[in-house]
Design an enzyme around this catalytic site. Structure first.
Site, PDB file in Angstrom:
ATOM      1  N   TYR A 126       0.841  -1.198   0.000  1.00 18.30           N
ATOM      2  CA  TYR A 126       0.000   0.000   0.000  1.00 18.30           C
ATOM      3  C   TYR A 126       0.880   1.253   0.000  1.00 18.30           C
ATOM      4  O   TYR A 126       0.629   2.215  -0.739  1.00 18.30           O
ATOM      5  CB  TYR A 126      -0.932  -0.015   1.217  1.00 18.30           C
ATOM      6  CG  TYR A 126      -1.885  -1.201   1.191  1.00 18.30           C
ATOM      7  CD1 TYR A 126      -3.063  -1.132   0.462  1.00 18.30           C
ATOM      8  CD2 TYR A 126      -1.579  -2.378   1.862  1.00 18.30           C
ATOM      9  CE1 TYR A 126      -3.927  -2.212   0.421  1.00 18.30           C
ATOM     10  CE2 TYR A 126      -2.432  -3.470   1.815  1.00 18.30           C
ATOM     11  CZ  TYR A 126      -3.603  -3.385   1.098  1.00 18.30           C
ATOM     12  OH  TYR A 126      -4.448  -4.467   1.037  1.00 18.30           O
ATOM     13  N   ASN A 149     -12.237  -0.968  -5.434  1.00 17.57           N
ATOM     14  CA  ASN A 149     -11.858  -1.271  -6.810  1.00 17.57           C
ATOM     15  C   ASN A 149     -13.052  -1.842  -7.583  1.00 17.57           C
ATOM     16  O   ASN A 149     -13.568  -2.899  -7.230  1.00 17.57           O
ATOM     17  CB  ASN A 149     -10.709  -2.299  -6.768  1.00 17.57           C
ATOM     18  CG  ASN A 149     -10.249  -2.710  -8.160  1.00 17.57           C
ATOM     19  OD1 ASN A 149     -10.711  -2.187  -9.161  1.00 17.57           O
ATOM     20  ND2 ASN A 149      -9.320  -3.670  -8.184  1.00 17.57           N
ATOM     21  N   CYS A 157      -5.874  -5.749  -7.434  1.00 17.48           N
ATOM     22  CA  CYS A 157      -5.675  -5.302  -6.058  1.00 17.48           C
ATOM     23  C   CYS A 157      -5.273  -6.458  -5.144  1.00 17.48           C
ATOM     24  O   CYS A 157      -4.780  -6.222  -4.042  1.00 17.48           O
ATOM     25  CB  CYS A 157      -6.917  -4.582  -5.541  1.00 17.48           C
ATOM     26  SG  CYS A 157      -8.431  -5.519  -5.678  1.00 17.48           S
ATOM     27  N   HIS A 158      -5.457  -7.689  -5.624  1.00 14.01           N
ATOM     28  CA  HIS A 158      -4.995  -8.820  -4.802  1.00 14.01           C
ATOM     29  C   HIS A 158      -3.468  -8.855  -4.710  1.00 14.01           C
ATOM     30  O   HIS A 158      -2.916  -9.541  -3.865  1.00 14.01           O
ATOM     31  CB  HIS A 158      -5.523 -10.149  -5.371  1.00 14.01           C
ATOM     32  CG  HIS A 158      -5.129 -10.413  -6.794  1.00 14.01           C
ATOM     33  ND1 HIS A 158      -5.800  -9.866  -7.866  1.00 14.01           N
ATOM     34  CD2 HIS A 158      -4.112 -11.149  -7.332  1.00 14.01           C
ATOM     35  CE1 HIS A 158      -5.241 -10.263  -9.005  1.00 14.01           C
ATOM     36  NE2 HIS A 158      -4.201 -11.043  -8.706  1.00 14.01           N
ATOM     37  N   GLU A 184      -1.155 -17.338  -9.198  1.00 13.73           N
ATOM     38  CA  GLU A 184      -0.119 -16.607  -9.922  1.00 13.73           C
ATOM     39  C   GLU A 184       1.284 -17.004  -9.470  1.00 13.73           C
ATOM     40  O   GLU A 184       2.271 -16.501  -9.992  1.00 13.73           O
ATOM     41  CB  GLU A 184      -0.320 -15.097  -9.723  1.00 13.73           C
ATOM     42  CG  GLU A 184      -1.648 -14.605 -10.287  1.00 13.73           C
ATOM     43  CD  GLU A 184      -1.797 -13.085 -10.223  1.00 13.73           C
ATOM     44  OE1 GLU A 184      -0.838 -12.408  -9.805  1.00 13.73           O
ATOM     45  OE2 GLU A 184      -2.873 -12.591 -10.605  1.00 13.73           O
TER      46      GLU A 184
END
Lengths: 188, 153
Positions: A126, A149, A157-158, A184
């Site tokens: 952040y 979002n 945003c993850h 991912e």
């Protein structure tokens, strides 16, 4: 009174897309690995992805933000659905979709633009995002931007975590954040 | 814009009744095409509605006009002969019905949409499947006719 046959219903919904008169076409993708997703597109691009959609509230919100001509019209979602499917199967790392962020405030759009540069399989914090938009003390405000979002998953945003590496929070719930980061390869 | 439901809600609320009315009055095959025509016209005008009241009457007005246009295409020279609907499907604002019932369907629709729904002429043209000018003319012809009728009474 008998109902409208499915074929007639689908034909109208498809014709509504072709007419170009819709403010938002949406559909609920029922069987994604992260649960049901409501996906909306305007003529400008993707405008909404919502977890655990409560259609009533979502439709009201879309109508307020983009105009009242909001219709479930699966045909308009073909491309977005295809790219999301590929992403969930691990065959896609970046989305090739236009976004419609008209309803998103300016500061939020700036932060989301920076967020969009965080690559697949990587994370940021952040604080780092706040610094990148020239507001280094605004880590908390960045958290709010992530929480609101309008296009989670696609605007990743993850991939934003706390300074100490903890997952911190996620609008769609921490389980989903964890699942996406594992997909991912950012989490083992 | 307040009070106007998302189009999805409007469509889901009225599609069964619209199809039933169209089938009763135009037969099954023709009704399927008119169904789509009705809701496409409604969609075209929906963004310009001033309020969300009487949407049932509004969409039945549109359906009736789609019926009229279809009848006119079939018999271009014949006088318009669309039977007035039963009481419960009267496609007009109830307050205006006694006043406008004597008008030809196009003029009645134009008058009702203009003065009952506050639609602009562009939107009325979309609903009637014509254009702004034709809508303006239909509404003014309707008002003239009402005035004349009143004088004769």
């Amino acid at each position: 009174m008998t109902g409208v046959p499915t074929v007639l219903d689908e034909r109208f919904r498809a014709a509504a897309v072709v007419s170009g008169e819709l403010d938002v076409a949406y559909d609920v993708l029922d069987d994604t690995p992260v649960g049901p997703l409501l996906v909306g597109v305007s003529e400008r691009g993707l405008c909404r992805i919502g977890f655990d959609p409560e259609p009533e509230a979502e439709l009201e919100r879309l109508a307020r933000q983009f105009g009242p001509r909001v219709l479930r019209a699966p045909k308009a979602l073909d491309r977005a659905r295809g790219e999301l499917d590929e992403y969930f199967e691990g065959r896609r790392q970046a989305f090739d979709l236009e976004f419609d962020l008209r309803a998103t405030p300016e500061f939020h759009r700036r932060v989301l633009a920076e967020l969009n540069r965080v690559e697949y399989g990587h994370t940021t914090t952040y604080g780092a995002l706040a610094a990148q938009v020239g507001a280094p003390r605004a880590a908390r405000a960045v958290g709010t931007v992530m929480n609101r979002n309008p296009l989670p998953i696609v605007l990743p945003c993850h991939r934003v975590v706390g300074a100490n590496g903890s997952l911190t929070g996620y609008g769609g719930g921490l389980d989903r954040k964890e699942w996406l980061l594992r997909l991912e390869g950012a989490l083992l | 814009m307040s009070g106007i439901p998302p189009f999805e809600r409007f469509y889901e609320a009225h599609k069964d009744e619209v199809l039933a009315v169209l089938r009763r009055r135009a037969g099954r095959d023709r009704a399927d095409d008119l169904f789509q025509e009705t809701f496409l016209r409604a969609l075209r005008a929906y963004g310009r509605l001033e309020h969300g009241e009487h949407l049932r009457a509004w969409v039945l007005t549109i359906a009736t006009n789609a019926l009229v246009d279809a009848a006119r295409r079939d018999r271009p020279t014949a006088e318009l002969a669309v039977e007035p609907g039963e009481e419960d499907e009267r496609p007009a604002l109830e307050e205006l019905a006694p006043l406008t019932d004597g008008l030809p369907p196009k003029e009645r629709a134009a008058v009702v949409l203009r003065y009952g729904y506050d639609l602009d002429y562009d939107a009325i043209g979309a609903v009637l499947g014509s254009n702004e000018l034709a809508a303006r003319q239909a509404a003014s012809a309707g008002v003239r006719r009402l005035r004349k009728e009143k004088e004769q009474r």
